[in-house]
Write an enzyme that holds these catalytic residues in place. Structure first.
Site, PDB file in Angstrom:
ATOM      1  N   ASP B  57       0.750  -1.307  -0.224  1.00  0.00           N
ATOM      2  CA  ASP B  57       0.509   0.073   0.064  1.00  0.00           C
ATOM      3  C   ASP B  57       1.142   1.149  -0.212  1.00  0.00           C
ATOM      4  O   ASP B  57       1.190   2.138  -0.540  1.00  0.00           O
ATOM      5  CB  ASP B  57      -0.874  -0.041   0.998  1.00  0.00           C
ATOM      6  CG  ASP B  57      -2.060  -1.344   1.453  1.00  0.00           C
ATOM      7  OD1 ASP B  57      -2.017  -1.883   0.014  1.00  0.00           O
ATOM      8  OD2 ASP B  57      -2.018  -1.693   2.566  1.00  0.00           O
ATOM      9  N   HIS B  80       5.203  20.600   5.651  1.00  0.00           N
ATOM     10  CA  HIS B  80       3.540  21.076   4.796  1.00  0.00           C
ATOM     11  C   HIS B  80       2.462  19.537   4.906  1.00  0.00           C
ATOM     12  O   HIS B  80       3.300  18.871   5.105  1.00  0.00           O
ATOM     13  CB  HIS B  80       3.744  22.037   3.603  1.00  0.00           C
ATOM     14  CG  HIS B  80       4.766  20.643   2.802  1.00  0.00           C
ATOM     15  ND1 HIS B  80       6.193  20.093   2.751  1.00  0.00           N
ATOM     16  CD2 HIS B  80       4.267  20.384   1.679  1.00  0.00           C
ATOM     17  CE1 HIS B  80       6.486  19.910   2.251  1.00  0.00           C
ATOM     18  NE2 HIS B  80       5.189  19.809   1.289  1.00  0.00           N
ATOM     19  N   HIS B  82       1.262  17.665   3.117  1.00  0.00           N
ATOM     20  CA  HIS B  82       1.913  16.844   1.781  1.00  0.00           C
ATOM     21  C   HIS B  82       1.815  15.177   1.730  1.00  0.00           C
ATOM     22  O   HIS B  82       2.877  15.708   3.145  1.00  0.00           O
ATOM     23  CB  HIS B  82       2.361  17.510   0.539  1.00  0.00           C
ATOM     24  CG  HIS B  82       1.679  18.075  -1.161  1.00  0.00           C
ATOM     25  ND1 HIS B  82       2.911  18.956  -1.408  1.00  0.00           N
ATOM     26  CD2 HIS B  82       0.545  18.458  -0.861  1.00  0.00           C
ATOM     27  CE1 HIS B  82       1.845  19.598  -2.097  1.00  0.00           C
ATOM     28  NE2 HIS B  82       0.386  19.013  -1.825  1.00  0.00           N
ATOM     29  N   ASP B  84       4.025  13.432   1.669  1.00  0.00           N
ATOM     30  CA  ASP B  84       5.210  12.942   1.161  1.00  0.00           C
ATOM     31  C   ASP B  84       5.660  13.245   2.327  1.00  0.00           C
ATOM     32  O   ASP B  84       7.158  13.123   2.739  1.00  0.00           O
ATOM     33  CB  ASP B  84       6.190  12.617  -0.160  1.00  0.00           C
ATOM     34  CG  ASP B  84       5.729  14.251  -0.493  1.00  0.00           C
ATOM     35  OD1 ASP B  84       4.613  14.796  -0.111  1.00  0.00           O
ATOM     36  OD2 ASP B  84       6.389  15.117  -1.090  1.00  0.00           O
ATOM     37  N   HIS B  85       5.567  14.259   3.242  1.00  0.00           N
ATOM     38  CA  HIS B  85       5.627  14.712   4.314  1.00  0.00           C
ATOM     39  C   HIS B  85       5.312  14.659   5.926  1.00  0.00           C
ATOM     40  O   HIS B  85       5.634  14.638   6.432  1.00  0.00           O
ATOM     41  CB  HIS B  85       6.149  16.205   4.117  1.00  0.00           C
ATOM     42  CG  HIS B  85       6.905  16.723   3.212  1.00  0.00           C
ATOM     43  ND1 HIS B  85       8.404  17.088   3.081  1.00  0.00           N
ATOM     44  CD2 HIS B  85       6.733  16.221   1.260  1.00  0.00           C
ATOM     45  CE1 HIS B  85       8.974  17.741   1.840  1.00  0.00           C
ATOM     46  NE2 HIS B  85       7.725  16.807   1.255  1.00  0.00           N
ATOM     47  N   ASP B 168       9.864  21.944   0.713  1.00  0.00           N
ATOM     48  CA  ASP B 168       9.272  21.968  -0.816  1.00  0.00           C
ATOM     49  C   ASP B 168       8.670  23.956  -1.224  1.00  0.00           C
ATOM     50  O   ASP B 168       8.043  24.426  -0.625  1.00  0.00           O
ATOM     51  CB  ASP B 168       7.276  21.157  -1.111  1.00  0.00           C
ATOM     52  CG  ASP B 168       8.307  19.564  -1.189  1.00  0.00           C
ATOM     53  OD1 ASP B 168       9.580  19.502  -0.796  1.00  0.00           O
ATOM     54  OD2 ASP B 168       7.218  18.758  -1.483  1.00  0.00           O
ATOM     55  N   ASP B 200      15.064  21.806  -1.904  1.00  0.00           N
ATOM     56  CA  ASP B 200      14.205  21.155  -2.948  1.00  0.00           C
ATOM     57  C   ASP B 200      14.737  20.558  -4.629  1.00  0.00           C
ATOM     58  O   ASP B 200      15.149  21.797  -5.247  1.00  0.00           O
ATOM     59  CB  ASP B 200      12.572  21.624  -2.489  1.00  0.00           C
ATOM     60  CG  ASP B 200      11.719  20.883  -4.117  1.00  0.00           C
ATOM     61  OD1 ASP B 200      11.716  20.610  -4.327  1.00  0.00           O
ATOM     62  OD2 ASP B 200      10.428  21.654  -4.060  1.00  0.00           O
ATOM     63  N   HIS B 369      -2.760  23.701 -15.040  1.00  0.00           N
ATOM     64  CA  HIS B 369      -1.852  23.081 -13.940  1.00  0.00           C
ATOM     65  C   HIS B 369      -0.599  23.975 -13.976  1.00  0.00           C
ATOM     66  O   HIS B 369      -0.141  23.934 -14.752  1.00  0.00           O
ATOM     67  CB  HIS B 369      -1.312  21.350 -14.434  1.00  0.00           C
ATOM     68  CG  HIS B 369      -1.289  20.784 -13.062  1.00  0.00           C
ATOM     69  ND1 HIS B 369      -1.678  21.141 -11.554  1.00  0.00           N
ATOM     70  CD2 HIS B 369       0.206  20.644 -13.237  1.00  0.00           C
ATOM     71  CE1 HIS B 369      -0.695  20.484 -10.880  1.00  0.00           C
ATOM     72  NE2 HIS B 369       0.603  20.183 -11.663  1.00  0.00           N
ATOM     73  N   GLY B 372       4.131  22.843  -7.979  1.00  0.00           N
ATOM     74  CA  GLY B 372       4.140  23.340  -6.693  1.00  0.00           C
ATOM     75  C   GLY B 372       5.579  23.248  -6.408  1.00  0.00           C
ATOM     76  O   GLY B 372       6.007  24.209  -5.241  1.00  0.00           O
ATOM     77  N   HIS B 373       6.586  23.426  -7.167  1.00  0.00           N
ATOM     78  CA  HIS B 373       7.986  22.716  -7.485  1.00  0.00           C
ATOM     79  C   HIS B 373       8.884  23.874  -7.990  1.00  0.00           C
ATOM     80  O   HIS B 373       8.334  24.384  -9.178  1.00  0.00           O
ATOM     81  CB  HIS B 373       9.446  22.083  -6.811  1.00  0.00           C
ATOM     82  CG  HIS B 373       7.851  20.442  -6.067  1.00  0.00           C
ATOM     83  ND1 HIS B 373       8.796  20.454  -5.160  1.00  0.00           N
ATOM     84  CD2 HIS B 373       7.242  19.585  -6.180  1.00  0.00           C
ATOM     85  CE1 HIS B 373       7.821  19.437  -4.877  1.00  0.00           C
ATOM     86  NE2 HIS B 373       6.715  19.396  -5.339  1.00  0.00           N
TER      87      HIS B 373
END
Lengths: 561, 561
Positions: B57, B80, B82, B84-85, B168, B200, B369, B372-373
């Protein structure tokens, strides 16, 4: 009398066009044309398996319709030598004994395949510009340009009118051997009147024009000029033009060439033999004997530009290629762009190459690849030249076919003259008219797994998927004949579920749960095996799900002793 | 005395920086800082499984090093909200009882997660600009801009000097709520002197600048103005800015909003509660009650912009969403771009939506779109502002870290001051100096499968892979205790191998082959079970391979009765 009878049946006047692949998918291109007692087949390609086709090697078309009509088949015509147009031919020829027509290089590549499958095959060479007959159909192959040499488009005269099939194409005004698309013949055909055009839709979403293969030559030469160390370059083996560009650049800058990867070796041999590749003498060196050659005097041409796991480039990146170790200073060029779905694998290879100290050049950062397919403006040019009465976009997913249909409308064709059809649907062609028939024929994917053709279906794939997600648990017990008493077991064996040594408690409690349930069944007088198996399965499934939130495959096996 | 002793040990002066994730991978970001008896942790993210991690998973960091040093840990600081954090925080807090610091929205999202895992957690809100202490470390959170609101970068005063962690970020000069990155504070820090920057690297390969979120607003408004039918728009639920843009456009053009997808509902609730989203009254409608609303007065905001198989958009595309059926006239907007690896799945969804007659707008064909980086020029601006003495690129695959290192060199930092390190490597920071230590700590991937954390390892994954490729064959037999005579079986059972009903001959001959081999063993006097099992396995493997060129898992099971 017979003629009159036949003529009374309107179906007998119709040419049927039946796509058996290549629509709503990338690959597996095959189209069938039928008139009365004559059938011809255009292309016979494979598709690569989708992610969910676990363990499948390749996908080929369903030949059921052709098997039912085998006596009618007059021959197969191939537009070019890419896998998605020739890859299913060996499987086809195991069932059918018919001639296969193609240009020299195309047949060279097909011949290679047939040899691997130990099939003789009746291959008949055609020359662009010539016309040949197969039954009622009169076929003219016309030179086109694509990312493989010796590609043709097809103009087919049928009793209903001319069908024009572009094959895969781009308009390359400066192709490598100076052999342009035969514009004049296309223009003549357009004037003569084409009933129906089938055209490549791969790049219909891309604006503008596809650049000429020549631009890649310029970019690669720049890299060769600037690079002082070893060069390793990966590309599609079938792109003989690209391979020639690399060979020319190598010769110009005094480098020897070593070749890695079975398909690259094969294609280079065939293409050289047939005169499609010009490799000067004493330029090629054995891939196993490159150590004596200075890095600045060596180019290695390799397969694996799509990140294929067993390819030469993958093995180099992983550090387990027998002959070549990547080292600091190497320049690795991926002269390709990722086929959708391969992005991640290719990125993994880039990372490994960078980690080993190589400088990696790929199409995101340099113009070292061009597509082989026509972009929007080229598609318009094709429509302008051919001026078909009716149009059927082919070779693409639905989004590509739909976009190509929009382009055709832009070119003035009305919506009802454009057919976005599905594999297995039938178009009926009569003089001056094309309609979608209500008839459909059996069609679809036949999956090849090892030697098995079609023996893996949805049930097997579903099991593979379930097994891959949570593994399996086997409950095995011996039951005494007559009494129904469990005389051995239940034992529990698992694979792909948990690491058993670290989960002994879980497995022990699972066994106890099963044992209790079986005891319960026994005292309830349940002796029917399928009921017992069902009870064990239910018990174990809910026990395991509660403890782990996983759903392994559960397989109760009872042996009667 | 004690102090003197300690001071004599040079290691005791060093600040250790230990990345436990986020290097050579996308996701699983976590960095540990240690000085004497104090440890702080920056971020605690998850990664999504690689293709070869079948059935997994999510992936979380290995906490072994932290478990060994649990008494030192003073707290965790999150940049932040997200995944992945923050995604590994619930798993972390099951093992550790420490405070987690973050801004309001970040903690709102973490709180949601903890609720799902039934964990209380000690969450402490920080405000950008404020400074707080954790042990010896003095931490300042500085406002930054990213694709989620309330993001911060961190300036951490340590005994060795200032460590600056960008988190990020992108430089968005016109962010939605007017809250720009705190340039002035960054400039002050740069002047004060930063020892080491971690920054980042996600977009380090992209030239130029990332566009402002505002540009998306303009593009979406144009679409809303022109569209006369129903609009369905998919985006990342965590991008609260984007969701606000959609809500604003909906309100402006008189549309009601329905929300589909659990994570979208969750985030909108949390963000609205905390004041990060402004949803006017009477604009939201129940997704199950949209039938009474005219198409031209409705927007549906949904999850699934990455093609996630069970997401609301996937279900709509497949035609099995409970409340929403895609129909001709619908405009479906994917306000996102594919995360590498998801291209094919997203393309499949596009095809299905087009086939159902929808008009689909995606980032290839419209500016709906932005990333964000930070791109290359923004990274340069960050380097110019912070002027770090040493630099460590973070958040990226090797290719991204390497490219970021090249950018840092362009900005004047010499090569030996840049550290591309691996997860688990240790950097030692002293006053004015940073070196890579020879020390490494236990680190890596811990795979989560259902409730199991770390109980699936390489052996289980290997078995899943084998099972997924060719399925399995079980040979089961009962053996009489003492005599060793086979008293029942051998029986053959398979799953995921072939469709048994159509391959009875193959299975029968396989059984015979096994039976003959067992008879042979019996007459040879072989009674040892593992020898018997080995013989059965060998026999069957070569029999099956010869007949099918496949390698299913073969599992001999003998029951003693």
């Amino acid at each position: 009398m017979k003629n009159t009878e036949t003529n009374n049946n309107p179906n007998q006047h119709q040419v049927k066009l039946i796509p058996l692949g290549g629509l709503n998918e990338i690959g597996k291109n095959i189209t069938v044309l039928e008139y009365k007692n004559d059938i011809i087949i255009i292309d016979c390609g494979l598709a690569f398996p989708e992610d969910e086709m676990l363990g499948i090697d390749i996908v080929i078309p369903d030949f059921t319709y052709l098997l039912k009509n085998r006596d009618k088949i007059r021959g197969m015509v191939i537009t070019h030598g890419h896998e998605d147009h020739i890859g299913a031919i060996p499987y086809f020829l195991k069932e059918f004994n018919i001639p296969v027509y193609g240009t020299k290089l195309t047949l060279g590549l097909i011949g290679n395949k047939l040899k691997e499958h130990a099939i003789a095959g009746n291959l008949i060479t055609i020359t662009p510009g010539n016309i040949f007959k197969l039954g009622v159909f009169s076929i003219e192959a016309i030179r086109t340009t694509h990312s493989i040499a010796d590609s043709v488009c097809l103009s087919i005269e049928t009793p209903a009118g001319i069908i024009f099939h572009t094959g895969d194409f781009k308009f390359d005004y400066t192709p490598l051997h100076g052999q342009r698309m035969d514009f004049h013949r296309l223009a003549e055909l357009g004037n003569k009147g084409v009933l129906l055009m089938l055209a490549d839709s791969t790049n219909s979403e891309r604006k503008g024009y596809t650049a000429s293969e020549k631009t890649v030559g310029i970019a690669l030469e720049n890299i060769f000029r600037e690079t002082k160390d070893r060069i390793i370059i990966a590309t599609f083996s079938s792109n003989v033009y690209r391979v020639q560009i690399i060979i020319d650049a190598a010769v110009k800058y005094g480098r020897k060439i070593a070749i890695s990867g079975r398909s690259m070796v094969n294609v280079i041999n065939v293409a050289t033999e047939l005169g499609y590749l010009n490799v000067p003498e004493n330029v090629l060196v054995d891939i196993n004997k490159t150590k004596h050659i200075k890095d600045e005097e060596l180019v290695i041409i390799t397969t694996g530009s799509q990140g294929e796991p067993m390819s030469a480039l993958s093995r180099m990146a992983a550090g387990d290629h027998k002959a070549i170790q990547i080292k600091k200073g190497d320049t690795v060029i991926l002269s390709s762009s990722p086929i959708p779905g391969n992005e991640k694998t290719i990125s993994n290879i880039l990372n490994k190459l960078f980690e080993k100290g190589a400088d990696v050049i790929y199409s995101d950062i340099a113009d070292i690849h061009v597509s082989g397919h026509a972009c929007e403006e080229e598609l318009k040019l094709m429509h302008a030249l051919i001026k078909p009465k009716f149009f059927m976009p082919v070779h693409g997913e639905y989004r590509h076919l739909r976009q190509h249909a929009i382009i055709a409308q832009d070119m003035g064709l009305s919506k009802e003259k454009i057919f976005i059809v599905k594999v297995g649907q039938v178009l009926n062609l009569t003089k001056n008219n094309v309609v979608v028939s209500k008839e459909t024929v059996v069609s679809g994917n036949v999956m090849v797994d090892g030697l098995g053709v079609g023996d893996v279906g949805n049930i097997v794939l579903r099991d593979r998927k379930l097994l891959s997600e949570s593994g399996l648990i086997i409950v095995v017990a011996a039951v005494e004949r007559g009494t129904g008493i469990i005389c051995s077991g239940p034992d529990i064996i698992s694979r792909g579920f948990v690491y058993v040594r670290e989960s002994e408690d879980l497995i022990d409690s699972a066994r106890n749960a099963v044992k209790n349930r079986l005891d319960q069944c026994q005292s309830d007088g349940i002796k029917d095996w399928s009921a017992l198996k069902g009870a064990v399965k239910d018990e174990l499934r809910s026990f395991i799900y509660e403890k782990t939130k996983r759903n392994p495959v559960i397989l109760p096996i009872f042996l009667e002793v």
